[in-house]
Motif scaffolding. Structure first.
Motif, PDB file in Angstrom:
ATOM      1  N   THR A   1      -3.673   2.289  -1.586  1.00 25.38           N
ATOM      2  CA  THR A   1      -2.716   1.853  -2.203  1.00 25.38           C
ATOM      3  C   THR A   1      -3.332   0.781  -3.358  1.00 25.38           C
ATOM      4  O   THR A   1      -2.817   0.773  -4.298  1.00 25.38           O
ATOM      5  CB  THR A   1      -1.430   1.576  -1.634  1.00 25.38           C
ATOM      6  OG1 THR A   1      -1.651   0.526  -1.442  1.00 25.38           O
ATOM      7  CG2 THR A   1      -0.830   2.513  -1.112  1.00 25.38           C
ATOM      8  N   GLU A   2      -4.660  -0.012  -3.434  1.00 26.81           N
ATOM      9  CA  GLU A   2      -4.965  -1.358  -4.219  1.00 26.81           C
ATOM     10  C   GLU A   2      -5.962  -0.380  -4.864  1.00 26.81           C
ATOM     11  O   GLU A   2      -5.663  -0.780  -6.383  1.00 26.81           O
ATOM     12  CB  GLU A   2      -5.898  -2.251  -3.523  1.00 26.81           C
ATOM     13  CG  GLU A   2      -4.616  -2.687  -2.421  1.00 26.81           C
ATOM     14  CD  GLU A   2      -5.262  -3.728  -1.550  1.00 26.81           C
ATOM     15  OE1 GLU A   2      -4.107  -4.920  -0.788  1.00 26.81           O
ATOM     16  OE2 GLU A   2      -6.621  -3.784  -1.226  1.00 26.81           O
ATOM     17  N   HIS A   3      -6.470   0.376  -4.816  1.00 29.95           N
ATOM     18  CA  HIS A   3      -7.935   0.721  -5.613  1.00 29.95           C
ATOM     19  C   HIS A   3      -7.032   2.900  -6.198  1.00 29.95           C
ATOM     20  O   HIS A   3      -7.803   2.805  -7.552  1.00 29.95           O
ATOM     21  CB  HIS A   3      -9.263   1.453  -4.561  1.00 29.95           C
ATOM     22  CG  HIS A   3      -9.478  -0.149  -4.020  1.00 29.95           C
ATOM     23  ND1 HIS A   3     -10.456  -0.859  -4.962  1.00 29.95           N
ATOM     24  CD2 HIS A   3      -8.771  -0.421  -2.873  1.00 29.95           C
ATOM     25  CE1 HIS A   3     -10.355  -2.140  -4.390  1.00 29.95           C
ATOM     26  NE2 HIS A   3     -10.096  -1.914  -3.268  1.00 29.95           N
TER      27      HIS A   3
ATOM     28  N   ARG B   1     -11.647   7.939  -0.771  1.00 33.59           N
ATOM     29  CA  ARG B   1     -11.332   7.279   0.019  1.00 33.59           C
ATOM     30  C   ARG B   1     -11.002   8.008   1.264  1.00 33.59           C
ATOM     31  O   ARG B   1     -10.303   8.131   2.413  1.00 33.59           O
ATOM     32  CB  ARG B   1      -9.872   7.786  -0.651  1.00 33.59           C
ATOM     33  CG  ARG B   1      -9.856   7.244  -2.428  1.00 33.59           C
ATOM     34  CD  ARG B   1     -10.264   5.270  -2.914  1.00 33.59           C
ATOM     35  NE  ARG B   1      -9.535   4.912  -1.407  1.00 33.59           N
ATOM     36  CZ  ARG B   1      -9.903   3.808  -1.283  1.00 33.59           C
ATOM     37  NH1 ARG B   1     -11.205   3.299  -1.843  1.00 33.59           N
ATOM     38  NH2 ARG B   1      -9.169   2.898   0.258  1.00 33.59           N
TER      39      ARG B   1
ATOM     40  N   SER C   1     -15.870   4.356  -4.535  1.00 27.35           N
ATOM     41  CA  SER C   1     -14.542   4.001  -4.884  1.00 27.35           C
ATOM     42  C   SER C   1     -14.545   2.658  -6.324  1.00 27.35           C
ATOM     43  O   SER C   1     -14.025   3.378  -7.301  1.00 27.35           O
ATOM     44  CB  SER C   1     -13.425   3.421  -4.554  1.00 27.35           C
ATOM     45  OG  SER C   1     -13.239   4.085  -3.362  1.00 27.35           O
TER      46      SER C   1
ATOM     47  N   ARG D   1      -4.191  -1.643   6.663  1.00 26.25           N
ATOM     48  CA  ARG D   1      -5.916  -1.829   5.995  1.00 26.25           C
ATOM     49  C   ARG D   1      -5.732  -0.886   5.316  1.00 26.25           C
ATOM     50  O   ARG D   1      -6.225  -1.021   3.991  1.00 26.25           O
ATOM     51  CB  ARG D   1      -6.591  -2.959   6.565  1.00 26.25           C
ATOM     52  CG  ARG D   1      -6.255  -4.409   6.556  1.00 26.25           C
ATOM     53  CD  ARG D   1      -5.701  -5.006   5.386  1.00 26.25           C
ATOM     54  NE  ARG D   1      -6.538  -4.747   4.212  1.00 26.25           N
ATOM     55  CZ  ARG D   1      -5.814  -4.658   2.796  1.00 26.25           C
ATOM     56  NH1 ARG D   1      -4.423  -4.525   2.821  1.00 26.25           N
ATOM     57  NH2 ARG D   1      -6.648  -4.275   1.426  1.00 26.25           N
TER      58      ARG D   1
ATOM     59  N   GLY E   1      -2.963  -0.396   2.742  1.00 29.50           N
ATOM     60  CA  GLY E   1      -3.059  -0.775   2.228  1.00 29.50           C
ATOM     61  C   GLY E   1      -3.691  -0.903   1.034  1.00 29.50           C
ATOM     62  O   GLY E   1      -3.929  -1.062  -0.412  1.00 29.50           O
ATOM     63  N   ASN E   2      -5.600  -1.106   1.459  1.00 33.03           N
ATOM     64  CA  ASN E   2      -6.562  -0.493   0.709  1.00 33.03           C
ATOM     65  C   ASN E   2      -6.658   0.912  -0.453  1.00 33.03           C
ATOM     66  O   ASN E   2      -7.055   0.766  -1.144  1.00 33.03           O
ATOM     67  CB  ASN E   2      -7.688  -0.241   1.585  1.00 33.03           C
ATOM     68  CG  ASN E   2      -9.237  -0.443   0.473  1.00 33.03           C
ATOM     69  OD1 ASN E   2      -9.439  -0.012  -0.140  1.00 33.03           O
ATOM     70  ND2 ASN E   2      -9.779  -1.872   0.535  1.00 33.03           N
TER      71      ASN E   2
ATOM     72  N   THR F   1     -14.582   3.397 -10.433  1.00 32.44           N
ATOM     73  CA  THR F   1     -13.633   2.668 -11.382  1.00 32.44           C
ATOM     74  C   THR F   1     -14.289   2.661 -12.565  1.00 32.44           C
ATOM     75  O   THR F   1     -14.327   2.519 -13.633  1.00 32.44           O
ATOM     76  CB  THR F   1     -13.027   1.687 -10.706  1.00 32.44           C
ATOM     77  OG1 THR F   1     -12.250   2.588  -9.015  1.00 32.44           O
ATOM     78  CG2 THR F   1     -12.208   1.086 -10.967  1.00 32.44           C
TER      79      THR F   1
END
Length: 131
Positions: free
Chosen positions: A54-56, A88, A112, A48, A51-52, A116
């Motif tokens: 690469t998601e953000h 990050r 984050s 996770r 994954g988090n 964004t």
């Protein structure tokens, strides 16, 4: 060079991504789980974290590039980039399966999200004012 500031922060994000990916690889070796997470909460946690990231991160970097190409101020971009790096790093350090409210997780996710939204709003503003 067209995007020197975005390039700097993209390279720093690669370093963080490698660090997170290394953690997954180490955990897979330790647990002998090749695909998925098995019964390992630690492996799920590492997955996770990656994954988090690469998601953000991709959208933040795309928005940074758009803002930079549209003439965004260098100081603004460095502030946002530094916030991205700090967020990050903080997020995975605070992401634990048994503690949803760890302060570093909150700082990382909040930072984050904030950067964004600010980059998105800046890109919208740049687009509207160019009409």
């Amino acid at each position: 060079m067209l995007l020197p500031i975005t390039a700097l922060y993209a390279a720093l994000m690669v370093a963080i991504m490698v660090w997170l990916g290394w953690g997954i690889g180490q955990m897979r070796g330790k647990t002998q789980v090749s695909i998925g997470f098995g019964d390992s909460k630690e492996l799920a946690e590492a997955g996770r974290r990656y994954g988090n990231f690469t998601e953000h991160v991709p959208m933040a970097l795309v928005l940074m590039a758009i803002v930079e190409l549209n003439g965004g101020h260098g100081v603004f971009l460095h502030i946002v980039g530094a916030l991205l790096v700090l967020s990050r790093i903080a997020h995975p350090l605070g992401l634990h399966y048994d503690n949803i409210s760890h302060p570093l997780r909150t700082i990382g996710a909040g930072g984050s999200l904030l950067l964004t939204v600010v980059l998105g709003a800046t890109a919208i503003w740049q687009g509207i004012t160019s009409l």
